[in-house]
Design a protein around this motif. Structure first.
Motif, PDB file in Angstrom:
ATOM      1  N   UNK A 197       0.544  -1.117  -0.428  1.00  0.00           N
ATOM      2  CA  UNK A 197      -0.174   0.005  -0.034  1.00  0.00           C
ATOM      3  C   UNK A 197       0.493   1.340  -0.001  1.00  0.00           C
ATOM      4  N   UNK A 198       2.200   1.006   0.432  1.00  0.00           N
ATOM      5  CA  UNK A 198       2.923   2.104   0.830  1.00  0.00           C
ATOM      6  C   UNK A 198       3.270   2.572  -0.549  1.00  0.00           C
ATOM      7  N   UNK A 199       4.062   1.541  -1.333  1.00  0.00           N
ATOM      8  CA  UNK A 199       4.390   2.276  -2.834  1.00  0.00           C
ATOM      9  C   UNK A 199       2.927   2.783  -4.033  1.00  0.00           C
ATOM     10  N   UNK A 200       2.207   2.014  -4.027  1.00  0.00           N
ATOM     11  CA  UNK A 200       0.968   2.097  -4.418  1.00  0.00           C
ATOM     12  C   UNK A 200       0.150   3.923  -3.428  1.00  0.00           C
ATOM     13  N   UNK A 201       0.332   4.461  -2.865  1.00  0.00           N
ATOM     14  CA  UNK A 201       0.261   5.192  -2.757  1.00  0.00           C
ATOM     15  C   UNK A 201       0.885   6.584  -2.924  1.00  0.00           C
ATOM     16  N   UNK A 202       2.034   5.865  -2.609  1.00  0.00           N
ATOM     17  CA  UNK A 202       3.045   7.550  -3.108  1.00  0.00           C
ATOM     18  C   UNK A 202       2.983   7.649  -4.823  1.00  0.00           C
ATOM     19  N   UNK A 203       1.628   6.521  -5.564  1.00  0.00           N
ATOM     20  CA  UNK A 203       1.086   6.537  -6.730  1.00  0.00           C
ATOM     21  C   UNK A 203      -0.094   7.686  -7.006  1.00  0.00           C
TER      22      UNK A 203
END
Lengths: 113, 113
Positions: free
Chosen positions: A13-19
């Motif tokens: 989720x952290x990676x996706x949230x960055x996008x």
DNA sequence: TGCCTATTTGGTAAAATAGCCAAATATTAA
DNA sequence: TTAATATTTGGCTATTTTACCAAATAGGCA
């Protein structure tokens, strides 16, 4: 769900949230064409330079971009090009949404102008 | 950037944002294996049922899932399977991050236990 | 009808996010 | 050293997000 398994979903989720922000999506898309510095991105997007810098640090922190210093300038580049595959899928979602809206319109006997 | 172009990035960001929460990622991943109702998801994830219901409505609103009512039960299913391609890319980012951490460790003469 | 089950909705408090300004930092040039 | 440029960081406020509880809604069944 066990704690360990949950932490995997948190990491993803952290990676996706960055996008998940228009400015950051724009940045990623632009970086396809090669590295850019904060200044250049500021000129394209229009927010305050400090805002752009913070967006870049979120992307960097997620591992999506990295930077290379040259003098006082930081050049940012895409670290993981596969990110671009994302966009194809997002487009599919949007098209699917549009199709559905269209059908709802039809069923109400309405048409797009 | 012009307003119209910006709104495209906003639309994309909205879809990605819908995926940017561990519970919602979990839900999407589970729905690969077939539809599930709110109850079942609550049992798997552990949050309050109302919380799960709200996560589902965010996914539905983004066009990622849809639901089918049967009696009082709502069955949710993946509307856009391509979403699953996402995960491959996320994994690549995570592996790339791990590699980098590993190299930093090495350069400090440290090792993973 | 009245109860039971499944789900959604409204309210609220805590936490996270986003933007700007001003100040700090760092590098290069004069 | 001083000035100029490029970027980052800290501080602040406004907004959004998240999770819970309680209440509302809706279908099925005695």
């Amino acid at each position: 769900m066990d704690k360990k398994e949950w932490s995997v979903f948190e990491a993803r989720a952290k990676i996706i949230k960055a996008l998940s922000h228009p400015a950051r999506l724009f940045i990623v898309e632009e970086l396809q064409n090669g590295e850019l510095c904060v200044n250049e991105l500021r000129d394209m997007i229009g927010f305050d330079m400090s805002t752009i810098s913070k967006h870049l640090s979120i992307l960097k922190n997620a591992g999506i971009v990295d930077d290379r210093k040259e003098g006082t300038t930081s050049f940012y580049y895409l670290r993981v090009p596969c990110i671009l595959k994302f966009f194809g899928c997002i487009r599919e979602v949007m098209e699917s949404n549009a199709r559905q809206s269209n059908e709802i319109m039809k069923s109400c006997n309405l048409k797009f102008k």
